[in-house]
Design a protein around this motif. Structure first.
Motif, PDB file in Angstrom:
ATOM      1  N   ILE A   1       0.840  -1.199   0.000  1.00 14.83           N
ATOM      2  CA  ILE A   1       0.000   0.000   0.000  1.00 14.83           C
ATOM      3  C   ILE A   1       0.879   1.255   0.000  1.00 14.83           C
ATOM      4  N   ASP A   2       0.598   2.157  -0.959  1.00 13.08           N
ATOM      5  CA  ASP A   2       1.396   3.373  -1.130  1.00 13.08           C
ATOM      6  C   ASP A   2       0.839   4.559  -0.348  1.00 13.08           C
ATOM      7  N   ILE A   3      -0.492   4.647  -0.355  1.00 12.84           N
ATOM      8  CA  ILE A   3      -1.153   5.849   0.172  1.00 12.84           C
ATOM      9  C   ILE A   3      -2.238   5.460   1.176  1.00 12.84           C
ATOM     10  N   ILE A   4      -2.276   6.192   2.280  1.00 12.43           N
ATOM     11  CA  ILE A   4      -3.276   5.966   3.320  1.00 12.43           C
ATOM     12  C   ILE A   4      -4.196   7.185   3.398  1.00 12.43           C
ATOM     13  N   ILE A   5      -5.475   6.930   3.490  1.00  8.48           N
ATOM     14  CA  ILE A   5      -6.425   8.020   3.705  1.00  8.48           C
ATOM     15  C   ILE A   5      -6.947   7.899   5.130  1.00  8.48           C
ATOM     16  N   LEU A   6      -6.625   8.872   5.943  1.00  7.88           N
ATOM     17  CA  LEU A   6      -6.978   8.833   7.366  1.00  7.88           C
ATOM     18  C   LEU A   6      -8.306   9.532   7.603  1.00  7.88           C
ATOM     19  N   THR A   7      -9.332   8.756   7.958  1.00  8.04           N
ATOM     20  CA  THR A   7     -10.622   9.374   8.276  1.00  8.04           C
ATOM     21  C   THR A   7     -11.062   8.956   9.678  1.00  8.04           C
ATOM     22  N   SER A   8     -10.167   8.299  10.389  1.00  6.93           N
ATOM     23  CA  SER A   8     -10.525   7.802  11.718  1.00  6.93           C
ATOM     24  C   SER A   8     -10.388   8.902  12.758  1.00  6.93           C
ATOM     25  N   SER A   9     -10.408   8.538  14.002  1.00 12.06           N
ATOM     26  CA  SER A   9     -10.358   9.499  15.103  1.00 12.06           C
ATOM     27  C   SER A   9      -9.062  10.316  15.088  1.00 12.06           C
ATOM     28  N   SER A  10      -9.182  11.597  15.365  1.00 12.51           N
ATOM     29  CA  SER A  10      -7.988  12.435  15.383  1.00 12.51           C
ATOM     30  C   SER A  10      -7.099  12.090  16.582  1.00 12.51           C
ATOM     31  N   VAL A  11      -7.673  11.450  17.587  1.00 15.89           N
ATOM     32  CA  VAL A  11      -6.907  11.092  18.779  1.00 15.89           C
ATOM     33  C   VAL A  11      -5.805  10.087  18.445  1.00 15.89           C
ATOM     34  N   THR A  12      -6.123   9.130  17.565  1.00 19.53           N
ATOM     35  CA  THR A  12      -5.149   8.094  17.250  1.00 19.53           C
ATOM     36  C   THR A  12      -4.401   8.368  15.938  1.00 19.53           C
ATOM     37  N   ALA A  13      -4.685   9.503  15.302  1.00 17.35           N
ATOM     38  CA  ALA A  13      -4.151   9.757  13.955  1.00 17.35           C
ATOM     39  C   ALA A  13      -2.619   9.696  13.890  1.00 17.35           C
ATOM     40  N   GLN A  14      -1.952  10.347  14.857  1.00 12.25           N
ATOM     41  CA  GLN A  14      -0.488  10.363  14.814  1.00 12.25           C
ATOM     42  C   GLN A  14       0.083   8.952  14.975  1.00 12.25           C
ATOM     43  N   GLU A  15      -0.530   8.202  15.868  1.00 15.16           N
ATOM     44  CA  GLU A  15      -0.105   6.829  16.132  1.00 15.16           C
ATOM     45  C   GLU A  15      -0.221   5.973  14.858  1.00 15.16           C
ATOM     46  N   VAL A  16      -1.379   6.080  14.199  1.00 16.21           N
ATOM     47  CA  VAL A  16      -1.583   5.339  12.955  1.00 16.21           C
ATOM     48  C   VAL A  16      -0.577   5.798  11.904  1.00 16.21           C
ATOM     49  N   ALA A  17      -0.370   7.110  11.815  1.00 15.72           N
ATOM     50  CA  ALA A  17       0.577   7.645  10.837  1.00 15.72           C
ATOM     51  C   ALA A  17       1.967   7.057  11.060  1.00 15.72           C
ATOM     52  N   ASN A  18       2.424   7.058  12.304  1.00 22.73           N
ATOM     53  CA  ASN A  18       3.750   6.508  12.612  1.00 22.73           C
ATOM     54  C   ASN A  18       3.851   5.053  12.151  1.00 22.73           C
ATOM     55  N   GLU A  19       2.803   4.297  12.434  1.00 23.44           N
ATOM     56  CA  GLU A  19       2.831   2.878  12.112  1.00 23.44           C
ATOM     57  C   GLU A  19       2.870   2.641  10.598  1.00 23.44           C
ATOM     58  N   VAL A  20       2.017   3.352   9.861  1.00 24.13           N
ATOM     59  CA  VAL A  20       1.974   3.113   8.411  1.00 24.13           C
ATOM     60  C   VAL A  20       3.254   3.602   7.731  1.00 24.13           C
ATOM     61  N   ILE A  21       3.844   4.662   8.275  1.00 25.13           N
ATOM     62  CA  ILE A  21       5.099   5.149   7.699  1.00 25.13           C
ATOM     63  C   ILE A  21       6.207   4.114   7.912  1.00 25.13           C
ATOM     64  N   SER A  22       6.274   3.552   9.097  1.00 25.48           N
ATOM     65  CA  SER A  22       7.267   2.499   9.359  1.00 25.48           C
ATOM     66  C   SER A  22       7.060   1.315   8.432  1.00 25.48           C
ATOM     67  N   ALA A  23       5.805   1.070   8.054  1.00 24.11           N
ATOM     68  CA  ALA A  23       5.505  -0.085   7.216  1.00 24.11           C
ATOM     69  C   ALA A  23       5.716   0.202   5.729  1.00 24.11           C
ATOM     70  N   GLY A  24       6.023   1.450   5.368  1.00 23.16           N
ATOM     71  CA  GLY A  24       6.367   1.724   3.976  1.00 23.16           C
ATOM     72  C   GLY A  24       5.476   2.695   3.218  1.00 23.16           C
ATOM     73  N   VAL A  25       4.438   3.185   3.861  1.00 25.99           N
ATOM     74  CA  VAL A  25       3.570   4.166   3.192  1.00 25.99           C
ATOM     75  C   VAL A  25       4.336   5.474   3.007  1.00 25.99           C
ATOM     76  N   THR A  26       4.191   6.125   1.843  1.00 24.40           N
ATOM     77  CA  THR A  26       4.896   7.390   1.632  1.00 24.40           C
ATOM     78  C   THR A  26       3.961   8.566   1.355  1.00 24.40           C
ATOM     79  N   GLY A  27       2.666   8.283   1.235  1.00 26.21           N
ATOM     80  CA  GLY A  27       1.703   9.368   1.010  1.00 26.21           C
ATOM     81  C   GLY A  27       0.539   9.253   1.981  1.00 26.21           C
TER      82      GLY A  27
END
Lengths: 210, 210
Positions: B143-169
Motif C-alpha cells: 500500500i502506497d497511500i493511506i487516507i486517514l478518516t478515523s479518530s484524530s486522537v489516534t491519527a499520529q499513532e496510525v501515521a507513525n505505524e503506516v510510515i514504518s511499514a512503507g507508506v509514503t503518502g
C-alpha cells in the motif's frame, strides 16, 4: 487590507494549530517553530504575520495570545456564518457532524436532500428540507455558505439556484466543474485531484510539499 | 524535472477538466479558455504548460489530445497506486465509493477499522481489517497511500505505524496535526479551515480566489 488567499489559508492554519496549545496563555512561538509544524518556511510565516501587522521579538518570538487575537479579528465575523449542506448521504452527514463538533463560527442551520426518508429524519439536530424548496429556505434562513455533496449531475443547477437566492460561498465536493460569477467564492474539494497529486510526489520526491 | 506542487495540482485539474470533453479528439483550446474555467490567469496556464514542454499555436491554441497525453505521462505511474482507507465511518465510506467510481489510477485495496461489525462487512467490495494489523497488511498489499478518516486522537499513532511499514503518502481528513518525516507527502484536508477561508472572502470580496 488585501490579503492574498494563501496567506488567509495559512493564518487560519496558524490559529487552528495554536488554539490546541493549552498552555498558550503565557506562550511565545518562533516563526521557525510554526513553519516546521506546518511544513512552511520561516520566511513565509514572518511575511504572513508582517502582513497582518505583527512583528516578533527577536529573542522570544511571537506572543501566542496576540497572534490569536489578531487572526480572530481578521477572520471572524460578528454574526458568524449560516451554512447548509446539500445532500445528506455519507459525505454530507460526515461533513455536518464535523462542523457541529468543531469550535468554529460556522453554524449548520439546514440540510437539503431529495430522499423523502432523509427529509423527515431529524436525527442530525437540524431540519432537512426538500431540495426543491432550497431558494425559499436560503432566503428565509439567511444562509451564507452551501456545501455541495449531492450528485455532480445536478450540481450546477443547485449552484445557480442558491446563488440567485443570495449564497456567496460554495464548497464543492462533487466532481462537477462549476461555473459561477466572479463575486462568488468557490472552493473545490476534489479528492481524486489530491490523491493524484500525492501519487505524483511520492514517485517524484525531493520536490517540496504544499 | 522539478515541477512545483501548485503546477502539479493545476496540471491534474487541466486533465480532469479536459477529460470530460467528449469531443476532445479534434479539439484545440486556448490558455484563456482553460484559465477562465478554472479561475486562473492565462499567464499561469501558459507558464504551467511551458514547464512541461508544451507550446500552443497562436491561432488555434493547444491541441487537447497532446496536452492530455503529456500530463498522463507526467502524472501517471505504470503500476498505479494502492490506497487504503483507515476508518470506515460515513466519511471513509464516502471517500472509498468516490475513488471506486472514479476513472483514476488509484485503487483502494483495503480498509481498516476498530469496529468488529465493520471488519466483517464486505459490502464495500474490499476487505476491512482490524487496524491493529495495519503494518502487516500494508507490507503484504504494497500500500502506497493511506487516507486517514478515523479518530484524530489516534491519527499520529496510525501515521507513525503506516510510515514504518512503507507508506509514503498520507491524506489526512482528521483535525489532528500530523508530524511526519520530510520524505512523506502529507496532504491535509481540513474542512473547517476551508470553510473559514470561504467565510473570510465572502465578507472581504474583491480579493481574488484560490
Amino acid at each position: 487590507m488585501g490579503l492574498p488567499p494563501r496567506t488567509v489559508e495559512r493564518l487560519i492554519k496558524y490559529r487552528r494549530l495554536l488554539e490546541s496549545y493549552k498552555e498558550a496563555e503565557s506562550m511565545f512561538i518562533f516563526s521557525h517553530q510554526l513553519a516546521h509544524m506546518l511544513n512552511l518556511t520561516p520566511v513565509q510565516v514572518r511575511r504572513d504575520l508582517m502582513l497582518i501587522g505583527l512583528s516578533g521579538n527577536h529573542r522570544k518570538g511571537y506572543k501566542v495570545t496576540s497572534l490569536l487575537k489578531l487572526i480572530d479579528k481578521l477572520i471572524d465575523h460578528e454574526d458568524g456564518f449560516n451554512v447548509a449542506v446539500v445532500g445528506l448521504g455519507n459525505l454530507g452527514s460526515a461533513v455536518l457532524r464535523f462542523i457541529q463538533r468543531s469550535n468554529s463560527q460556522m453554524k449548520v442551520v439546514a440540510a437539503f436532500d431529495i430522499d423523502q426518508t432523509k427529509i423527515n429524519d431529524a436525527s442530525h439536530g437540524i431540519p432537512c428540507y426538500n431540495v426543491s424548496k432550497i431558494s425559499y429556505f436560503i432566503q428565509k434562513m439567511k444562509i451564507d455558505i452551501i456545501i455541495l455533496t449531492s450528485s455532480s449531475v445536478t450540481a450546477q443547477e443547485v449552484a445557480n439556484e442558491v446563488i440567485s437566492a443570495g449564497v456567496t460561498g460554495i464548497m464543492n465536493f462533487t466532481s462537477a466543474h462549476l461555473d459561477v460569477p466572479d463575486r462568488i467564492y468557490l472552493k473545490n474539494y476534489d479528492i481524486i485531484t489530491s490523491l493524484e497529486e500525492i501519487g505524483y510526489f511520492i514517485k517524484n520526491p525531493l520536490q517540496g510539499k504544499s
